[in-house]
Design an enzyme around this catalytic site. Structure first.
Site, PDB file in Angstrom:
ATOM      1  N   ASN A  77       9.108   1.795  87.391  1.00  0.00           N
ATOM      2  CA  ASN A  77       8.095   0.819  87.063  1.00  0.00           C
ATOM      3  C   ASN A  77       7.144   0.713  88.251  1.00  0.00           C
ATOM      4  O   ASN A  77       7.590   0.582  89.383  1.00  0.00           O
ATOM      5  CB  ASN A  77       8.786  -0.542  86.813  1.00  0.00           C
ATOM      6  CG  ASN A  77       7.795  -1.665  86.628  1.00  0.00           C
ATOM      7  OD1 ASN A  77       7.495  -2.400  87.563  1.00  0.00           O
ATOM      8  ND2 ASN A  77       7.274  -1.796  85.425  1.00  0.00           N
ATOM      9  N   TYR A  78       5.856   0.847  87.984  1.00  0.00           N
ATOM     10  CA  TYR A  78       4.850   0.629  89.037  1.00  0.00           C
ATOM     11  C   TYR A  78       3.791  -0.302  88.490  1.00  0.00           C
ATOM     12  O   TYR A  78       3.297  -0.086  87.375  1.00  0.00           O
ATOM     13  CB  TYR A  78       4.271   1.967  89.525  1.00  0.00           C
ATOM     14  CG  TYR A  78       5.339   2.725  90.271  1.00  0.00           C
ATOM     15  CD1 TYR A  78       5.607   2.446  91.607  1.00  0.00           C
ATOM     16  CD2 TYR A  78       6.158   3.637  89.603  1.00  0.00           C
ATOM     17  CE1 TYR A  78       6.652   3.075  92.276  1.00  0.00           C
ATOM     18  CE2 TYR A  78       7.206   4.263  90.266  1.00  0.00           C
ATOM     19  CZ  TYR A  78       7.444   3.974  91.605  1.00  0.00           C
ATOM     20  OH  TYR A  78       8.486   4.578  92.261  1.00  0.00           O
TER      21      TYR A  78
ATOM     22  N   HIS B   6      15.105   4.792  85.428  1.00  0.00           N
ATOM     23  CA  HIS B   6      14.102   3.757  85.153  1.00  0.00           C
ATOM     24  C   HIS B   6      13.076   3.786  86.266  1.00  0.00           C
ATOM     25  O   HIS B   6      13.433   3.951  87.433  1.00  0.00           O
ATOM     26  CB  HIS B   6      14.790   2.380  85.141  1.00  0.00           C
ATOM     27  CG  HIS B   6      13.859   1.224  85.386  1.00  0.00           C
ATOM     28  ND1 HIS B   6      13.845   0.528  86.577  1.00  0.00           N
ATOM     29  CD2 HIS B   6      12.903   0.662  84.607  1.00  0.00           C
ATOM     30  CE1 HIS B   6      12.925  -0.434  86.505  1.00  0.00           C
ATOM     31  NE2 HIS B   6      12.337  -0.371  85.329  1.00  0.00           N
TER      32      HIS B   6
ATOM     33  N   GLY C   7       5.815 -11.758  75.046  1.00  0.00           N
ATOM     34  CA  GLY C   7       5.490 -10.356  75.321  1.00  0.00           C
ATOM     35  C   GLY C   7       5.736  -9.515  74.075  1.00  0.00           C
ATOM     36  O   GLY C   7       6.266 -10.010  73.080  1.00  0.00           O
ATOM     37  N   ARG C   8       5.369  -8.222  74.150  1.00  0.00           N
ATOM     38  CA  ARG C   8       5.607  -7.378  72.965  1.00  0.00           C
ATOM     39  C   ARG C   8       7.063  -6.906  72.970  1.00  0.00           C
ATOM     40  O   ARG C   8       7.444  -5.990  73.696  1.00  0.00           O
ATOM     41  CB  ARG C   8       4.661  -6.185  72.938  1.00  0.00           C
ATOM     42  CG  ARG C   8       4.837  -5.373  71.650  1.00  0.00           C
ATOM     43  CD  ARG C   8       3.826  -4.275  71.463  1.00  0.00           C
ATOM     44  NE  ARG C   8       3.996  -3.650  70.163  1.00  0.00           N
ATOM     45  CZ  ARG C   8       4.673  -2.506  69.961  1.00  0.00           C
ATOM     46  NH1 ARG C   8       5.205  -1.867  70.964  1.00  0.00           N
ATOM     47  NH2 ARG C   8       4.775  -2.012  68.729  1.00  0.00           N
ATOM     48  N   THR C   9       7.871  -7.554  72.137  1.00  0.00           N
ATOM     49  CA  THR C   9       9.321  -7.358  72.152  1.00  0.00           C
ATOM     50  C   THR C   9       9.728  -5.886  72.077  1.00  0.00           C
ATOM     51  O   THR C   9      10.555  -5.426  72.864  1.00  0.00           O
ATOM     52  CB  THR C   9       9.956  -8.152  70.993  1.00  0.00           C
ATOM     53  OG1 THR C   9       9.739  -9.549  71.250  1.00  0.00           O
ATOM     54  CG2 THR C   9      11.444  -7.897  70.886  1.00  0.00           C
TER      55      THR C   9
END
Lengths: 331, 331
Positions: free
Chosen positions: A114-115, A112, A269-271
């Protein structure tokens, strides 16, 4: 909402960066998979501002399910945000890349990263900005050399920016990806994680931008060599069973503890983009316990007791050139 | 903590009730399964007070995974409880039965029920007490007659106590088991759910005790006839795939929204007993959509738009005797 939709140097740079990185990662993952390709879903937030590009891969030779998503979103600061994110300001802007890859083969770890970059506005001006990000590895079977390679890659990046970063961000990562309801078992063997890094005098916005870029591209150096080394190890039903049990822990962390996931799901949010992180097939057995002394038990043990993957002595001896030779650079 | 461990009439009755019900349900489920039996894990809360009996069944002819659990626990009121449960008092006592059954065959629905009783103490006296509970059904394929039978069974019980109960508790159930992050899709076709029912003048503690007992034993009347009717329907891989997709929604509800699960996991509850509710095998596909006009789409549609399962006209015509003939009473 004009302010949140206008450009500034860092915002513009960041948006270019995450999309370039998305392209580079997808291209490389497709090349190594050799069968599946990413399918892109563009989405918009509608009444709110912005949208994203969700790219998913599934049923590949190597990658059973994965997503490499970018989003560039903005809007008015809501009461929920004020409370849950503890922020002030009038408008906000956020953009980031988020990636989760679930391989078929239980000997290839899940990964995983994330930035993200955040701006807050007051009176039409940027009132605050910060950076966050990280990458962590979730193996199903432990290969110590893989764990060391993964951590070493990020340590080397960190050291180029600040020698204090790696130990700090490694600890933040170990402290964050924790199933507190399972005796503080970690989701995996960690990596680095940093958040709310606000530009200061020495470490200005350009510094943090550069750090995120270096970490972002290091993903390929950190992960691909492990995939290449483990992708052809034969596996049987028992290995797959264990992978699915551990994927259950991944689900538990993401849905019970992960702040980003829960905040996204509870604030419209976009599920589908948020839950692309969930593994494709999962098992939840009652009170599953790996056999004592087994490779499965060894993996569980390392999740319960995170360790230092870098041997300081070796590291002191290793200069940047040697490290570069060891890492199969891919970008 | 002497007060929380001493007896009173309702507490003693309740403890006997939940254990008798646990025995009755396990016995019946084992009989109908014909292969698997329940395995019991007794556990204690250690430093805190009380414990429980977790009974799990797995890999049966009919039941792929299930748990029928009781717990009898007590302790000092903590700050977390004061905040999250909005209660006062010095000591508390809680006892309940909680059940989740996940069948193998996608044509047999998953079922959940929970009946619980709570006491609060101040100065060594019972300062407050309340009852809660409910049962809800999660089919993977919709058989309208099953949904009607299930709801009718509980409506009939409710009507014996108060005609206002069924519509109220049916709505509470529809409003509670909701994946708000999926366009308010319900977990299933509902049932009844009631909470914080404090004894009043007419509806005293004995009344609520009687109501819980009637509902608790009605589980067998409500569920077993459906199992018997659907357990031998042949199913293929596509049906199983859909069941596993829907089980994913079950996981999402339980881990993201279910107050009891989240509270339990975050306050040092017994994790394995809490998470016995999770389905055995689960799939999370990106943006899975059932084919338009398919039975799968029909099920999804009914979860998005709960309906009334009781036709009032039919009901008015049906007296208790007729209802009794229709229901295959099992206890």
């Amino acid at each position: 909402m004009v302010q949140t939709n206008t450009s500034n140097k860092f915002k513009d740079q960041w948006i270019v960066f995450i999309h370039d990185l998305q392209d580079a990662i997808c291209k490389k993952l497709e090349a190594i998979d050799g069968k599946a390709t990413f399918i892109e879903d563009k989405w918009e937030r509608g009444a709110d501002g912005g949208g994203g590009k969700t790219r998913v891969i599934s049923n590949g030779n190597i990658f059973e399910k994965g997503g490499v998503n970018t989003s560039v979103v903005y809007g008015e600061v809501t009461d929920t945000m004020r409370k849950q994110l503890k922020i002030n300001g009038e408008q906000w802007f956020a953009a980031g890349l988020s990636l989760v890859i679930h391989p078929q083969n239980p000997f290839v770890p899940t990964v995983h990263c994330n930035y993200r970059y955040f701006e807050l506005y007051e009176n039409g001006e940027v009132a605050d900005r910060w950076f966050g990000g990280g990458t962590d590895l979730t193996p199903y079977y432990l290969f110590e050399e893989d764990a060391t390679h993964f951590h070493q890659t990020y340590k080397n990046i960190c050291d180029q920016f600040d020698k204090a970063f790696y130990p700090e961000f490694k600890k933040t990562c170990d402290d964050y990806f924790v199933n507190t309801h399972r005796n503080n078992e970690r989701r995996g063997i960690g990596g680095i994680f940093y958040d709310h890094k606000k530009p200061g005098e020495k470490q200005d916005a350009a510094f943090w931008m550069g750090f995120a870029k270096a970490c972002g591209y290091a993903f390929l150096d950190a992960y691909i060599p492990i995939v290449e080394k483990r992708k052809d190890i034969p596996f049987n039903e028992q290995h797959k069973y264990w992978q699915e049990i551990r994927r259950g822990r991944y689900v538990e962390f993401n849905l019970v503890h992960d702040r980003g996931t829960i905040f996204g799901l509870k604030t419209n949010g976009r599920t589908e983009s948020i839950l692309m992180s969930l593994p494709p097939t999962v098992r939840f057995d009652y009170n599953y316990q790996p056999e004592k002394g087994s490779p499965e038990a060894a993996l569980q043990e390392i999740c319960l007791h995170p360790k230092d993957w870098i041997k300081e002595n070796e590291l002191d001896k290793m200069d940047a050139d040697e490290w570069a030779r060891r890492v199969n650079t891919t970008c």
